[in-house]
Design an enzyme around this catalytic site. Structure first.
Site, PDB file in Angstrom:
ATOM      1  N   THR A 144       0.831  -1.201   0.000  1.00  0.00           N
ATOM      2  CA  THR A 144       0.000   0.000   0.000  1.00  0.00           C
ATOM      3  C   THR A 144       0.870   1.258   0.000  1.00  0.00           C
ATOM      4  O   THR A 144       1.941   1.279   0.629  1.00  0.00           O
ATOM      5  CB  THR A 144      -0.952   0.005   1.214  1.00  0.00           C
ATOM      6  OG1 THR A 144      -1.505   1.308   1.362  1.00  0.00           O
ATOM      7  CG2 THR A 144      -0.279  -0.389   2.510  1.00  0.00           C
ATOM      8  N   SER A 179      -1.215   2.944  10.473  1.00  0.00           N
ATOM      9  CA  SER A 179      -2.185   2.109  11.205  1.00  0.00           C
ATOM     10  C   SER A 179      -1.540   0.740  11.407  1.00  0.00           C
ATOM     11  O   SER A 179      -0.559   0.397  10.739  1.00  0.00           O
ATOM     12  CB  SER A 179      -3.488   1.949  10.408  1.00  0.00           C
ATOM     13  OG  SER A 179      -3.294   1.054   9.321  1.00  0.00           O
ATOM     14  N   TYR A 181      -2.791  -1.976  10.450  1.00  0.00           N
ATOM     15  CA  TYR A 181      -2.926  -2.656   9.148  1.00  0.00           C
ATOM     16  C   TYR A 181      -1.779  -2.247   8.212  1.00  0.00           C
ATOM     17  O   TYR A 181      -1.114  -3.110   7.624  1.00  0.00           O
ATOM     18  CB  TYR A 181      -4.284  -2.312   8.496  1.00  0.00           C
ATOM     19  CG  TYR A 181      -4.201  -2.316   6.997  1.00  0.00           C
ATOM     20  CD1 TYR A 181      -4.062  -3.517   6.298  1.00  0.00           C
ATOM     21  CD2 TYR A 181      -4.182  -1.129   6.265  1.00  0.00           C
ATOM     22  CE1 TYR A 181      -3.922  -3.532   4.917  1.00  0.00           C
ATOM     23  CE2 TYR A 181      -4.048  -1.130   4.889  1.00  0.00           C
ATOM     24  CZ  TYR A 181      -3.913  -2.333   4.221  1.00  0.00           C
ATOM     25  OH  TYR A 181      -3.754  -2.345   2.864  1.00  0.00           O
ATOM     26  N   HIS A 182      -1.556  -0.918   8.079  1.00  0.00           N
ATOM     27  CA  HIS A 182      -0.486  -0.479   7.178  1.00  0.00           C
ATOM     28  C   HIS A 182       0.871  -1.010   7.656  1.00  0.00           C
ATOM     29  O   HIS A 182       1.736  -1.351   6.851  1.00  0.00           O
ATOM     30  CB  HIS A 182      -0.462   1.051   7.071  1.00  0.00           C
ATOM     31  CG  HIS A 182      -1.599   1.637   6.256  1.00  0.00           C
ATOM     32  ND1 HIS A 182      -2.765   2.088   6.819  1.00  0.00           N
ATOM     33  CD2 HIS A 182      -1.741   1.839   4.921  1.00  0.00           C
ATOM     34  CE1 HIS A 182      -3.584   2.551   5.869  1.00  0.00           C
ATOM     35  NE2 HIS A 182      -2.980   2.407   4.705  1.00  0.00           N
ATOM     36  N   LYS A 185       1.651  -4.391   6.354  1.00  0.00           N
ATOM     37  CA  LYS A 185       2.155  -4.386   4.979  1.00  0.00           C
ATOM     38  C   LYS A 185       3.646  -4.023   4.936  1.00  0.00           C
ATOM     39  O   LYS A 185       4.384  -4.484   4.067  1.00  0.00           O
ATOM     40  CB  LYS A 185       1.361  -3.381   4.136  1.00  0.00           C
ATOM     41  CG  LYS A 185      -0.115  -3.717   3.983  1.00  0.00           C
ATOM     42  CD  LYS A 185      -0.333  -4.856   3.007  1.00  0.00           C
ATOM     43  CE  LYS A 185      -1.771  -4.932   2.535  1.00  0.00           C
ATOM     44  NZ  LYS A 185      -2.006  -5.965   1.538  1.00  0.00           N
TER      45      LYS A 185
HETATM   46  N1  USQ Z   1     -11.378   9.851   4.674  1.00  0.00           N
HETATM   47  C1  USQ Z   1     -12.270  10.884   4.832  1.00  0.00           C
HETATM   48  N2  USQ Z   1     -13.595  10.569   4.887  1.00  0.00           N
HETATM   49  C2  USQ Z   1     -14.060   9.294   4.791  1.00  0.00           C
HETATM   50  C3  USQ Z   1     -13.145   8.252   4.624  1.00  0.00           C
HETATM   51  C4  USQ Z   1     -11.800   8.551   4.569  1.00  0.00           C
HETATM   52  O1  USQ Z   1     -11.894  12.055   4.907  1.00  0.00           O
HETATM   53  O2  USQ Z   1     -15.277   9.106   4.858  1.00  0.00           O
HETATM   54  C5  USQ Z   1      -9.929  10.149   4.589  1.00  0.00           C
HETATM   55  C6  USQ Z   1      -9.102   9.457   5.659  1.00  0.00           C
HETATM   56  O3  USQ Z   1      -9.009  10.243   6.835  1.00  0.00           O
HETATM   57  C7  USQ Z   1      -7.766   9.280   4.949  1.00  0.00           C
HETATM   58  C8  USQ Z   1      -8.133   9.180   3.461  1.00  0.00           C
HETATM   59  O4  USQ Z   1      -9.473   9.641   3.365  1.00  0.00           O
HETATM   60  O5  USQ Z   1      -6.963  10.418   5.105  1.00  0.00           O
HETATM   61  C9  USQ Z   1      -8.054   7.775   2.908  1.00  0.00           C
HETATM   62  O6  USQ Z   1      -8.853   6.934   3.716  1.00  0.00           O
HETATM   63  P1  USQ Z   1      -9.499   5.588   3.117  1.00  0.00           P
HETATM   64  O7  USQ Z   1     -10.374   5.007   4.165  1.00  0.00           O
HETATM   65  O8  USQ Z   1     -10.073   5.850   1.785  1.00  0.00           O
HETATM   66  O9  USQ Z   1      -8.199   4.709   2.837  1.00  0.00           O
HETATM   67  P2  USQ Z   1      -7.138   4.043   3.822  1.00  0.00           P
HETATM   68  O10 USQ Z   1      -7.630   3.876   5.198  1.00  0.00           O
HETATM   69  O11 USQ Z   1      -5.855   4.765   3.643  1.00  0.00           O
HETATM   70  O12 USQ Z   1      -7.018   2.581   3.214  1.00  0.00           O
HETATM   71  C10 USQ Z   1      -7.386   2.260   1.868  1.00  0.00           C
HETATM   72  C11 USQ Z   1      -7.597   0.758   1.776  1.00  0.00           C
HETATM   73  C12 USQ Z   1      -6.278   0.063   2.055  1.00  0.00           C
HETATM   74  C13 USQ Z   1      -5.201   0.594   1.140  1.00  0.00           C
HETATM   75  C14 USQ Z   1      -5.097   2.099   1.240  1.00  0.00           C
HETATM   76  C15 USQ Z   1      -4.181   2.716   0.211  1.00  0.00           C
HETATM   77  O13 USQ Z   1      -8.584   0.347   2.722  1.00  0.00           O
HETATM   78  O14 USQ Z   1      -6.452  -1.332   1.897  1.00  0.00           O
HETATM   79  O15 USQ Z   1      -3.976   0.020   1.527  1.00  0.00           O
HETATM   80  O16 USQ Z   1      -6.402   2.668   0.967  1.00  0.00           O
HETATM   81  S1  USQ Z   1      -3.410   4.166   0.848  1.00  0.00           S
HETATM   82  O17 USQ Z   1      -4.439   5.075   1.349  1.00  0.00           O
HETATM   83  O18 USQ Z   1      -2.656   4.752  -0.224  1.00  0.00           O
HETATM   84  O19 USQ Z   1      -2.570   3.739   1.954  1.00  0.00           O
END
Ligand code: USQ
Length: 394
Positions: A144, A179, A181-182, A185
């Site tokens: 990720t 996190s 989870y992260h 990875k």
């Molecule tokens: N966020 C909001 N509002 C929401 C949901 C999320 O503002 O309703 C924000 C979060 O605070 C965060 C960002 O959007 O800053 C991304 O959150 P997310 O829930 O879309 O993604 P994340 O938790 O980072 O995890 C997801 C996948 C994970 C993958 C990752 C890629 O669940 O499996 O590894 O995206 S990355 O984000 O590049 O690490």
């Protein structure tokens, strides 16, 4: 090529099975069907109805004329993994079979430990099974972009040149995950790098951004071939959640300032990139890292894009800021590279708005499913391990 997909029932695994089969590969895979259970555990449901494993297998046979070898089993059980490899003799393994949610891993001690055990152990099992039974196979491991965190430096693809006290080296770029989870990875990346070095394995570690959308052309019009689309606080990711919120008239939930940036990509791009990695393998002993995303955006920019796309189809949308349940930087530098996939021919989808519009139209048909589980939209899992529903702050 014979491609084994670990996690073949998941959001990415199922469409990848369709996409690779449509493009001449022989696919098999395994899954313990846990994603279906986790989403129910946190009060969610897939916004788009998905078929059972049995219905998927029937639809697959009708679409491609061959049986799909899709086994139900636990990748942390080494005997199960070795049986799969002995029977199928994979030439490539795409490992998507892990617990993918940051909030789920932050819930409490049990969810944190389970996430790390499951993810780290199943990746080790796959590395050992490749070494023992398929040493020429190429491992494509889903990591990720979140492994890197949000450093004040530009983010290279895995490695960077460092000069320290007059000496130079090319070293892994620091991982500062946000996190449990992260972090799992990050451990996988270290283990995969080490295994490829000592056993001369071929490995591509994919640092993927946040995927959105639920359609690829290979699904055709058959609803049994659809993939899932989650909107709960754990398994729903930003754009997917915003689209689900838009179709039921719920305000889009920006966490905190909404200026946090991430790499994003549509599902179709994720499929194309994984295929490019698969069809252009590294050399034996090479561990390479691909950053995989269309472009970097702030969460607020994407909420605005969803609002615009919704307005185009006559849906009024409000964007609200909620207390951020996460401990994360809300304003930061973010400039990651993604040259390796471009060099292999990746042409990023430019018209994100039309991907979002398609998703909104698909979701409108099933809005009742989202309305019935609307409680799952507001987060209450906090990074400090307390539970409190986020309030509106702006
Ligand atoms: N966020 C909001 N509002 C929401 C949901 C999320 O503002 O309703 C924000 C979060 O605070 C965060 C960002 O959007 O800053 C991304 O959150 P997310 O829930 O879309 O993604 P994340 O938790 O980072 O995890 C997801 C996948 C994970 C993958 C990752 C890629 O669940 O499996 O590894 O995206 S990355 O984000 O590049 O690490």
């Amino acid at each position: 090529m014979r491609v084994f997909i670990a996690g073949i029932d998941g959001y990415l695994g199922w469409p990848l099975a369709l996409y690779l089969s449509a493009n001449g590969h022989q696919v098999a895979g395994a899954d313990l069907l846990l994603r279906r259970e986790w989403v129910a555990e946190v009060g969610g449901v897939s916004a788009l109805p998905i078929a059972s494993r049995e219905e998927r297998l029937t639809a697959f046979k009708e679409a491609f004329g061959v049986e799909l070898d899709f086994r139900v089993g636990d990748l942390t059980d080494y005997d199960f993994v070795t049986r799969c490899f002995q029977d199928f003799q994979p030439e490539a393994v795409v490992h998507l079979g892990q617990m993918p949610s940051a909030p789920y891993s932050m819930m409490d001690q049990a969810h944190c430990v389970w996430t790390q055990q499951n993810n780290v152990v199943n990746n080790l099992n796959i590395l050992w099974a490749i070494k023992e039974l398929a040493p020429a196979a190429h491992l494509i491991k889903l990591g990720t972009m979140g492994e890197y965190g949000t450093p004040a430096l530009d983010i290279p693809e895995g490695f960077f040149d460092v000069e320290y006290r007059g000496r130079k080296d090319r070293l892994p770029f620091p991982r500062q995950a946000g996190s449990w989870y992260h972090q799992s990875k990050v451990h996988d990346s270290h283990n995969t790098h080490f295994a490829s070095k000592i056993w001369s394995l071929k490995a591509t570690d994919i640092m993927q951004g946040v995927v959105f959308g639920a359609r690829i052309p290979e699904m055709g019009g058959d609803p049994r071939l659809r993939t899932r689309l989650d909107f709960d606080q754990c398994f729903g990711t930003a754009i997917n959640r915003f689209c689900c919120q838009a179709v039921i008239g719920h305000p889009l939930t920006l966490f905190g300032l909404g200026r946090q940036k991430r790499g994003f990509l549509p599902l179709t791009d994720s499929m194309r990139c994984l295929r490019l990695a698969l069809e252009n393998p590294p050399d034996a002993g090479e561990y390479r890292v691909f950053n995989q995303f269309e472009n970097a955006y702030s969460v607020a920019e994407l909420a605005c894009l969803v609002k615009e796309a919704a307005a185009d189809i006559g849906l009024p949308v409000e964007i609200r800021r909620y207390e951020n349940p996460r401990t994360e930087m809300e304003e930061h530098h973010y400039n990651p590279d993604r040259q390796h996939l471009l060099d292999l021919g990746y042409e990023p989808t430019r018209d994100l708005k039309s991907v979002i519009e398609t998703m909104l139209l698909d979701l409108l048909e099933h809005r009742g499913r989202i309305e019935a589980h609307a409680d799952a939209l507001i987060p209450d899992i906090r990074w400090d391990a307390s539970r409190k529903r986020s309030e509106v702050i702006g």
